[in-house]
Scaffold this active site. Sequence first.
Site, PDB file in Angstrom:
ATOM      1  N   ARG A  73      10.214  28.097   3.618  1.00  0.00           N
ATOM      2  CA  ARG A  73      11.068  28.827   2.677  1.00  0.00           C
ATOM      3  C   ARG A  73      10.311  30.056   2.174  1.00  0.00           C
ATOM      4  O   ARG A  73       9.229  29.925   1.607  1.00  0.00           O
ATOM      5  CB  ARG A  73      11.446  27.925   1.493  1.00  0.00           C
ATOM      6  CG  ARG A  73      12.249  28.649   0.434  1.00  0.00           C
ATOM      7  CD  ARG A  73      12.729  27.748  -0.705  1.00  0.00           C
ATOM      8  NE  ARG A  73      13.409  28.552  -1.693  1.00  0.00           N
ATOM      9  CZ  ARG A  73      13.168  28.530  -2.999  1.00  0.00           C
ATOM     10  NH1 ARG A  73      12.310  27.685  -3.503  1.00  0.00           N
ATOM     11  NH2 ARG A  73      13.819  29.342  -3.810  1.00  0.00           N
ATOM     12  N   HIS A 118      14.070  36.205  -5.792  1.00  0.00           N
ATOM     13  CA  HIS A 118      13.101  35.325  -6.454  1.00  0.00           C
ATOM     14  C   HIS A 118      12.374  36.161  -7.515  1.00  0.00           C
ATOM     15  O   HIS A 118      11.220  36.550  -7.339  1.00  0.00           O
ATOM     16  CB  HIS A 118      12.138  34.733  -5.428  1.00  0.00           C
ATOM     17  CG  HIS A 118      11.396  33.514  -5.898  1.00  0.00           C
ATOM     18  ND1 HIS A 118      11.422  32.304  -5.238  1.00  0.00           N
ATOM     19  CD2 HIS A 118      10.614  33.313  -6.982  1.00  0.00           C
ATOM     20  CE1 HIS A 118      10.672  31.426  -5.888  1.00  0.00           C
ATOM     21  NE2 HIS A 118      10.169  32.003  -6.953  1.00  0.00           N
ATOM     22  N   GLU A 163      16.184  29.875  -9.376  1.00  0.00           N
ATOM     23  CA  GLU A 163      15.995  29.520 -10.783  1.00  0.00           C
ATOM     24  C   GLU A 163      16.590  30.532 -11.765  1.00  0.00           C
ATOM     25  O   GLU A 163      15.860  31.167 -12.541  1.00  0.00           O
ATOM     26  CB  GLU A 163      14.503  29.318 -11.075  1.00  0.00           C
ATOM     27  CG  GLU A 163      13.867  28.227 -10.238  1.00  0.00           C
ATOM     28  CD  GLU A 163      12.486  27.791 -10.733  1.00  0.00           C
ATOM     29  OE1 GLU A 163      11.897  28.509 -11.556  1.00  0.00           O
ATOM     30  OE2 GLU A 163      12.016  26.726 -10.298  1.00  0.00           O
ATOM     31  N   ASN A 305      14.773  22.547  -7.585  1.00  0.00           N
ATOM     32  CA  ASN A 305      13.346  22.739  -7.848  1.00  0.00           C
ATOM     33  C   ASN A 305      12.945  21.757  -8.941  1.00  0.00           C
ATOM     34  O   ASN A 305      13.427  21.857 -10.076  1.00  0.00           O
ATOM     35  CB  ASN A 305      13.061  24.165  -8.346  1.00  0.00           C
ATOM     36  CG  ASN A 305      13.241  25.206  -7.255  1.00  0.00           C
ATOM     37  OD1 ASN A 305      13.591  24.892  -6.115  1.00  0.00           O
ATOM     38  ND2 ASN A 305      13.015  26.463  -7.604  1.00  0.00           N
ATOM     39  N   TYR A 307       9.692  19.772 -10.948  1.00  0.00           N
ATOM     40  CA  TYR A 307       8.257  19.676 -11.203  1.00  0.00           C
ATOM     41  C   TYR A 307       7.865  18.574 -12.173  1.00  0.00           C
ATOM     42  O   TYR A 307       6.829  17.965 -12.042  1.00  0.00           O
ATOM     43  CB  TYR A 307       7.715  21.008 -11.750  1.00  0.00           C
ATOM     44  CG  TYR A 307       7.619  22.081 -10.683  1.00  0.00           C
ATOM     45  CD1 TYR A 307       6.457  22.245  -9.947  1.00  0.00           C
ATOM     46  CD2 TYR A 307       8.703  22.904 -10.398  1.00  0.00           C
ATOM     47  CE1 TYR A 307       6.364  23.200  -8.948  1.00  0.00           C
ATOM     48  CE2 TYR A 307       8.622  23.863  -9.397  1.00  0.00           C
ATOM     49  CZ  TYR A 307       7.446  24.010  -8.679  1.00  0.00           C
ATOM     50  OH  TYR A 307       7.364  24.940  -7.679  1.00  0.00           O
ATOM     51  N   GLU A 373      11.691  23.060  -4.090  1.00  0.00           N
ATOM     52  CA  GLU A 373      10.332  23.210  -4.617  1.00  0.00           C
ATOM     53  C   GLU A 373       9.913  21.935  -5.321  1.00  0.00           C
ATOM     54  O   GLU A 373      10.713  21.304  -6.031  1.00  0.00           O
ATOM     55  CB  GLU A 373      10.234  24.332  -5.670  1.00  0.00           C
ATOM     56  CG  GLU A 373      10.197  25.716  -5.102  1.00  0.00           C
ATOM     57  CD  GLU A 373      10.016  26.771  -6.187  1.00  0.00           C
ATOM     58  OE1 GLU A 373       9.267  26.529  -7.156  1.00  0.00           O
ATOM     59  OE2 GLU A 373      10.641  27.835  -6.045  1.00  0.00           O
TER      60      GLU A 373
END
Length: 475
Positions: A73, A118, A163, A305, A307, A373
């Site tokens: 990606r 991005h 995002e 994404n 985390y 991600e």
Amino acid sequence: MFPGNFAWGAATAAYQIEGGWDADGKGPSIWDTFCHGKGRVFEDQSGDVSCNSYQLWEEDLGCILQLGLTHYRLSFSWARLLPDGTTRHVNKKGVQYYEKVIDDLLANNVLPMVTLYHFDLPQALQDQGGWKSSEMAGIFDTYAKFCFRTFGDRVKLWITINEPYVCAKMGYEDGLFAPGLKEQGVSAYIVGHNMLRAHARAWHSYDTLYRATQGGAVSLAINSDWAEPLDPASSEDMAATQRYLAFTFGWFAWPVFLTGDYPGVMRSNVERRSKEQGYQGRPRLPTFSEDEPSVLGTADFFALNYYTSRKVKARGACGGMLSLDSDRDAEGVTDASWPVCGVSWLAVFPEGLRNLLRYIKDTLNGPEIYITENGFSQVGLVDLEDVQRAGYYLDTIQEVGKAIQEDGVDVRGYFAWSLLDNFEWASGYSVRFGLFHVDFSGAEQKRSSYVSGKEYAKTIAKYRTQAGTDDLTTE
Ligand code: NOJ
């Protein structure tokens, strides 16, 4: 555990790795401007050179092949392709750069997933109002069509915007990311809205003009923590958790996947706070116009994404100021049992990803999901023997496997963030997320594998072999 066609990937973004900020006719982006000012980024660092992937793409390809990735990606730098953001002038050198990257990937059986945006808006568009301007939806659509037309014969997985929550909140509410505005409680909602409109326009363009011939899929990457109540027995904490998820995940997922509008609790909370504060301006949370192409249904898969996770508790209104935080009215804390990995916000809770995947399946009618991600960072002393990070990856991937096998979640792929150590936005080079270490002190930006990279390669090889054996036994 993982199907044979599962996408095993790693991700990067143009501004974070490419360098060559003004090379070969590239126009400036808001991150160039932001970093060239003083006092905004750790030690006033910038992405001017970074990993120099603009010159050293072949080395990145070497890393990709060492990992045995099936997918990579990357993002396009809009201003490298279209220096002033519009198709009035196309930068041929920029087109050639991405063509080479894509062609090299395909020649090595690695499939590209491309993000169109991005965080790095061409500065020329910022000068016309940037994402606060409603014109941006049409301008982005033109850029997206240019990319579909130019690269869509070879790129089959597209992310329009990465995002939008982070762009809106960090760029326009907290002022910590470019363009560095602190217009609390107002601009982030407008920016988020225009990003959703832009995404929807691009998806519709793909759907009507390119899908039949190109056969790809388009989505937007939505970031979200997993959230659970601090005290599961408290109805206040339960409600706060719902608000926490509504104001991050729901803000972008509800309009696209569920209702065509923002979550009800966002609308009611924002309206209530506006009244309480005597706010006189236009409604802070915009409304989707019926005269525009619908936002609902404009994603061919869910791009997540993930985390970290939070335990959420209720909180009363915070101060007299309008802000996203006081609209949300919920506070997220980390659990003491979750190890913190590098940066303070990244508490490691692999089960959180499994929970979030199940939540997406249950609330959004079981979409196909790519984890676009997920990663872990190092700060301070850098250790190539990052055994702990390797373990976090393994644990997290196992949770993804359980989500597929035990919870029936339709997960199609997993992209580690990131292929390389790179420019971590306002933290500069002080925070390293790479599977490969990059020596930023030398002139050569030498790449060397961390243990986590080697272990990720083994994990990929193991699951791919397993899937191959499964296929043979079921034939
Ligand atoms: C998500 C962003 O997309 C990426 O640019 C960033 O580096 C990682 N989070 C880590 O913070």
